[in-house]
Design an enzyme around this catalytic site. Structure first.
Site, PDB file in Angstrom:
ATOM      1  N   ASP A 140      -3.165   1.962   3.042  1.00  0.00           N
ATOM      2  CA  ASP A 140      -2.568   3.045   2.259  1.00  0.00           C
ATOM      3  C   ASP A 140      -2.020   2.506   0.942  1.00  0.00           C
ATOM      4  OD1 ASP A 140      -0.952   5.498   1.646  1.00  0.00           O
ATOM      5  OD2 ASP A 140      -1.442   6.027   3.700  1.00  0.00           O
ATOM      6  N   HIS A 204       3.379   7.546  -0.476  1.00  0.00           N
ATOM      7  CA  HIS A 204       2.440   7.960   0.573  1.00  0.00           C
ATOM      8  C   HIS A 204       2.330   6.952   1.726  1.00  0.00           C
ATOM      9  CE1 HIS A 204      -1.614   8.934   2.184  1.00  0.00           C
ATOM     10  NE2 HIS A 204      -1.387  10.151   1.751  1.00  0.00           N
ATOM     11  N   SER A 510      -3.266  13.736   5.543  1.00  0.00           N
ATOM     12  CA  SER A 510      -2.675  12.401   5.463  1.00  0.00           C
ATOM     13  C   SER A 510      -1.531  12.247   6.450  1.00  0.00           C
ATOM     14  CB  SER A 510      -2.097  12.158   4.062  1.00  0.00           C
ATOM     15  OG  SER A 510      -3.079  11.727   3.185  1.00  0.00           O
TER      16      SER A 510
END
Ligand SMILES: *[C@@H]1O[C@H](CO)[C@@H](O)[C@H](O)[C@H]1NC(C)=O
Ligand SMILES: *[C@@H]1O[C@H](CO)[C@@H](O)[C@H](O)[C@H]1NC(C)=O
Ligand SMILES: *[C@@H]1O[C@H](CO)[C@@H](O)[C@H](O)[C@H]1NC(C)=O
Ligand SMILES: *[C@@H]1O[C@H](CO)[C@@H](O)[C@H](O)[C@H]1NC(C)=O
Ligand SMILES: *[C@@H]1O[C@H](CO)[C@@H](O)[C@H](O)[C@H]1NC(C)=O
Length: 742
Positions: A140, A204, A510
């Site tokens: 990620d 994220h 996600s």
């Protein structure tokens, strides 16, 4: 039937085609080189110097200077390299001995629906001590190591099997929770906004890592929203960080480099909330290639399905050897009330962390003229972070947009998203009132009576590469999720936003992907020897098309999943008109997943047969497996219908004037429940869909025993999607598979 690509897919395709055109044009004009991946399958047996081999191959096509063009050699878990090549050089390499495929590197995207904040985690009940030996690899944007979610108190040293490392970089240290961290940027062109470190400057990666395996942190919230305990699904598990995504996206060469390392480092599960713009052919897709070698090494890859829903055939990450996860809502949603001077009240959606104390401000429409906007609330016709109105001096914004309404955005100023109808009412009020005014209240969290349903943004099936393999596989919470955030960014991710927060609420597949990752890790902590396919089967056949949604908040929702106190709510066809193409086999159910009764297992050989049937050559597949005996013959030419998949999808092709279309599916289940048990096949289907199971009783005498059966599906031609279920029931376990014909 012909698959109609969605509008979004077409737009992407056109953009992609334009890029290719531009590339080939430039390629023709000069020897313009682009990054390509040369994929060479399994590692050769015995000693091999990858760099020498790859340089030699490159030299044969480019002459001298090869070493400068070689960006990365894959050599720990599979063979191949990334290099800068012209199209002509790429073609020459593709014809060379030992090469499976050559494809141009593409940029993939993070699967957040855009940017907002999130929440997420699980509460635990039954746990095994083995959980702390589970290593979850998160590919990620990196991680924020100082987050409380990644605190390592009460953690011992990393498990012995761990072979990874913590890449040296200033101001970043691993601990006994984050046991490894690396970053990848083969091209070396680091974006200015980013930190050359495993440190997350986007948010994220910290979010997804904490959803999967964050520690238990009490009293967390985003400005009071989603308040409660934040915890990952497997809070005792370890995290290995592979930073592959940067401000400008995630490149194929870096994704493959991370897989190459993660597999060799000894991780147990790989979580990847990233995808391409559209589904690529299996061996031209870095994620499918990486996931294949993971599977070959006993590691399941959990992928997000994509955020291009609700369009048909928009799902990406569709290889049958990986898990594809759609996103559904939880039982709480954000609501932001707007009051007008005439007393009318409108319910909008947003996460408004600001409190204007109910005060009324003058209301205008559509202007960003500072003189006009200053100190006022502005009604806008577009959806973004509202940086424009903020800079123009607006106090707040109302947004007239009928886009996605099932998740909430965060904005840089007080704002509420209203549908076109309400927006037009407000515009009419502005047009017909001398001193129009409005008040935007702080958001409240309301019970969502419609929950659970699949979010509009969650990508839908069918699987455009292999129509007879159902994708997505499963659904998990992915809307308005609270989880850890990076303090190098802001709530909205916009630099001018002043709100820096340790926890944030965002949405996307996600976010659903790491929920499924956690459940897979949870299953593995009980059954360390299960294959990736067995774990995937356990998740799939226990994720009935019912969902668990009770309690006060998301925290309770997840607590209840684990404590089995939850009541089941059917996923209503009214809110899920795409049926299994939206939710796969339904919502994940961790407590049942650890005891599925039977599993549909499959290994490398089964996937190879499937690939033979999909038209791959013996030459390619021998390289992929590293086994010279592999080959596509009549006997190994597997139909997708016969891959031992835990779900059943049948693409009906119209032929002649038959009124029914019928096919057989061959399946084998392995007993992992009670040693002595008898399962009955229970079929539930509408009358247009005929499902016959032979034999319809399976008796087992031991654990690990396998039994085969044939499912014959006949469907009336000319119908839209119809679906039913096959359940193997021994009175204790219900092994449920959806059967979809379309
Ligand atoms: C190191 O990271 C900490 C935590 O974010 C930050 O406060 C500090 O400024 C950083 N130091 C350097 C030298 O980057
Ligand atoms: C902004 O509005 C004021 C008042 O109506 C006007 O005088 C000015 O020209 C406008 N500015 C721009 C840039 O349009
Ligand atoms: C309001 O006025 C604007 C222009 O001033 C016009 O474009 C719009 O159609 C009007 N809308 C309504 C609902 O009256
Ligand atoms: C497989 O075959 C190739 C060429 O036929 C040969 O070079 C290679 O050594 C063989 N590999 C094994 C493991 O037998
Ligand atoms: C495999 O099956 C497909 C479709 O039935 C057929 O077109 C193909 O020729 C077969 N290949 C081999 C190697 O038997």
């Amino acid at each position: 039937m012909v698959i109609q690509a969605s509008l979004v897919q077409w737009l992407k395709l056109i953009t992609f085609a334009c890029t290719l055109l531009a590339v080939s044009f430039r390629g023709a004009a000069s020897d313009y080189r682009k990054v390509h991946i040369v994929y060479m399958g399994d590692l050769p047996k015995g000693e091999f110097s990858a760099v020498t081999l790859h340089n030699n191959m490159l030299e044969q096509v480019v002459g001298s200077g090869a070493s400068e063009l070689l960006l990365h050699s894959y050599r720990r878990s599979f063979n191949g390299f990334a290099a800068k090549l012209t199209n002509e050089e790429a073609e020459k390499l593709a014809d060379m001995e030992g090469v499976v495929s050559v494809f141009q590197s593409q940029k993939k995207e993070l699967h957040t629906a855009r940017s907002w904040d999130f929440v997420g985690f699980f509460e635990h009940s039954r746990r095994t001590v083995l959980e702390s030996d589970i290593i979850v690899a998160v590919l990620d944007t990196g991680i924020w190591p100082e987050s409380e979610s990644f605190d390592d108190k009460e953690f011992g040293p990393p498990p012995k099997k761990w072979k990874g490392n913590c890449q040296k970089s200033s101001n970043f240290t691993c601990n006994n929770k984050i046991i490894g961290a690396r970053y990848y940027r083969a091209k070396g062109d680091y974006p200015l906004e980013d930190l050359q470190s495993p440190r997350d400057s986007v948010g994220h990666g910290s979010h997804t890592a904490s959803i999967a395996a964050g520690a238990v942190v009490s009293k967390e919230s985003l400005y009071g929203f989603r308040a409660g305990t934040v915890r990952g699904g497997v809070p005792s598990a370890r995290i290995a960080v592979y930073k592959i995504c940067w401000y400008d996206g995630c490149y194929d060469e870096d994704i493959l480099a991370a897989f190459d390392d993660a597999i060799a480092d000894g991780v147990d599960i790989i979580s990847l909330s990233v995808g391409g713009f559209f589904a690529s052919e299996y061996f031209s897709d870095s994620i499918a290639i990486g996931a294949f070698h993971s599977m070959k090494n006993g590691i399941l890859t959990s992928n997000s399905a994509g955020n291009d829903g609700p369009y048909y055939a928009s799902v990406v990450n569709i290889s049958p050897w990986s898990l594809s996860v759609g996103a559904s809502t939880i039982d709480k949603k954000f609501q932001t009330l707007v009051k007008l001077g005439n007393g009318k009240v409108f319910k909008g959606t947003s996460i408004n962390t600001f409190d204007l104390k109910g005060k009324f401000y003058p209301l205008i429409w559509g202007s960003l003229n500072e003189t006009l906007v200053k100190g006022k609330i502005v009604l806008c016709d577009y959806l973004d972070f509202m940086e424009g109105p903020l800079q123009a001096g607006a106090v707040g914004a109302l947004i007239r947009d009928d886009g996605f309404k099932d998740f909430a955005y965060t904005f840089m100023l007080p704002a509420s998203v209203l549908g076109l109808t309400d927006g037009s009412d407000i515009l009419h009020y502005i047009n017909t009132t001398k001193k129009a005014e409005a008040a935007i209240l702080r958001s409240t969290e309301e019970k969502d009576e419609l929950a659970p349903y699949v979010a509009s943004f969650s990508s839908r099936g069918p699987n455009i590469l292999s129509l007879d393999i159902l994708k997505p596989d499963i659904t998990a919470p992915g809307v308005d999720i609270l989880a850890a955030w990076s303090e190098a960014t802001t709530v909205t991710g916009v630099i001018n936003d002043k709100r820096i927060v340790p926890y944030n609420i965002i949405s996307g597949t996600s976010m659903s992907c790491p929920h499924a990752t956690a459940v897979a890790a949870y299953v593995k902590s009980f059954h360390p020897t299960w294959s990736p396919s067995a774990i995937k089967s356990a998740l799939t056949t226990t994720g009935t098309n019912t969902i668990f949604a009770v309690g006060e908040s998301y925290i309770w929702l997840l607590t209840n999943i684990f404590l089995c106190f939850a009541t089941a709510w059917p996923m209503s066809p009214k809110t899920n008109t795409d049926l299994e193409f939206a939710y796969g086999s339904g919502l994940i159910n961790p407590s049942s997943a650890i005891d599925p009764g039977l599993v549909y297992d499959a290994g490398e050989i089964d996937y190879i047969k499937f690939l033979c049937g999909q038209g791959y050559s013996s030459k390619q597949l021998r390289l992929v497996t590293g086994d010279n005996k592999t080959g596509c013959t009549k006997a190994t030419n597997g139909s997708a219908l016969d891959l031992n998949y835990p779900t059943f999808a049948l693409a009906v092709s119209l032929s002649g004037d038959d009124t029914y279309f019928s096919r057989d599916f061959h399946r084998t289940v392995t007993n992992v429940g009670s040693p002595v048990s008898t399962y009955n096949a229970i079929v539930n289907a509408p009358k247009e869909l005929d499902i016959k199971v032979k034999p319809n009783v399976l008796s087992f005498k031991s654990i690990g025993e396998k039994k085969s059966f044939v499912v014959t599906v006949a469907v009336k031609v000319g119908l839209p999607t119809v679906s039913g279920t096959l359940v193997w029931d021994d009175g204790v376990h219900k092994v449920r598979s959806p059967v979809v014909a379309f």
